[in-house]
Enzyme design. Structure first.
Site, PDB file in Angstrom:
ATOM      1  N   ASP A 248      -4.047  -3.022   3.596  1.00  0.00           N
ATOM      2  CA  ASP A 248      -3.621  -1.998   4.523  1.00  0.00           C
ATOM      3  C   ASP A 248      -3.355  -0.753   3.697  1.00  0.00           C
ATOM      4  OD1 ASP A 248      -2.471  -0.767   6.914  1.00  0.00           O
ATOM      5  OD2 ASP A 248      -0.585  -0.992   5.821  1.00  0.00           O
ATOM      6  N   CYS A 249      -3.472   0.412   4.300  1.00  0.00           N
ATOM      7  CA  CYS A 249      -3.298   1.651   3.542  1.00  0.00           C
ATOM      8  C   CYS A 249      -1.905   2.249   3.701  1.00  0.00           C
ATOM      9  CB  CYS A 249      -4.365   2.669   3.960  1.00  0.00           C
ATOM     10  SG  CYS A 249      -4.318   4.193   2.997  1.00  0.00           S
TER      11      CYS A 249
END
Length: 255
Positions: free
Chosen positions: A15-16
């Site tokens: 996930d960023c």
């Protein structure tokens, strides 16, 4: 620190926002610009039904934790209504936050809040950890974002990811599973050879674990309580660490 066998994996997916990028800092700064003076709201507004943070009175300080709680309560609701671009999601999220926190954002405020994503900073340890991990693994992104917004963020990460899957590409938002299914299809790397790394138990650890992925929860100290800017979840990762540097240590990747 508990370790995962480094040779067990070929692909690390991330996930960023919240994991690689300090979205709490970005969200708080952008909301405070809308509110006016730091820590205060310009006036009262009735809270919407179901909001988790009550309306403020004029001049009442809005805490960082209240901002993040209101964001976490609103964003996933907007995402769950139907697919919209993430810019639209953020604009509508800010409007819901205004209802909860007692300020009235204008359309231009909402647009500016959505555009602020490109200004959200990477965590200080992110770039070095990604550099170290890229020496051993293929790297992928699975993010609830638009392509153009991630392109702005990517300049801060200084990493050539092998695959990037966005909400815009799959037409849905995690915790729906389309991101993970698309990543598996593109990479050709099976689930048992993939490790998913994320901050959000709700958006990432829960669906990835349900699909059979090994998971690492990056549980950084935050300003919004246990779940920060995401809804709470009782999902259980395989391992919990405090930052991205610890992910590299976990997998035995040296300096």
């Amino acid at each position: 620190m508990h370790r995962l066998a480094p040779d067990r994996f070929d692909l690390l997916t991330f996930d960023c926002y919240g994991t690689l990028v300090d979205w709490e800092t970005g969200i708080i700064a952008a909301v405070r610009r809308v509110c006016g003076a730091p820590g205060s709201a310009p006036g009262p507004r009735h809270a919407t039904a179901g909001s988790t943070v009550g309306a403020t009175t004029a001049g009442t300080p809005i805490s960082d934790a209240a901002i993040l709680s209101a964001f976490g309560a609103a964003e996933h609701v907007v995402q769950g209504e139907r697919y919209r671009s993430y810019r639209e999601v953020l604009a509508l999220t800010l409007d819901r936050m205004g209802n909860a926190l007692g300020f009235q954002p204008t359309p231009s405020d909402c647009d500016a809040f959505a555009a602020s994503v490109g200004d959200w900073p990477a965590f200080p340890d992110t770039v070095d950890a990604l550099r170290r991990l890229a020496r051993r693994y293929r790297l992928g992104i699975v993010s609830n974002v638009d392509d153009d917004l991630f392109a702005e963020t990517a300049r801060r990460l200084h990493t050539d990811f092998d695959w990037v899957v966005t909400a815009q590409q799959v037409g849905s938002y995690k915790p729906a599973t389309a991101h993970f299914e698309e990543m598996a299809m593109r990479s050709g790397i099976p689930r048992d050879r993939t490790l998913h790394v994320a901050q959000s138990l709700f958006h990432d650890i829960a669906p990835a674990s349900a699909l059979g992925y090994a998971t690492v929860h990056v549980n950084r100290p935050g300003r919004g309580g246990d779940s920060g800017a995401t809804p709470p979840s009782d999902a259980r990762p395989d391992v919990t660490v405090r930052d991205m540097a610890s992910v590299a240590e976990l997998l035995g990747v040296g300096e």
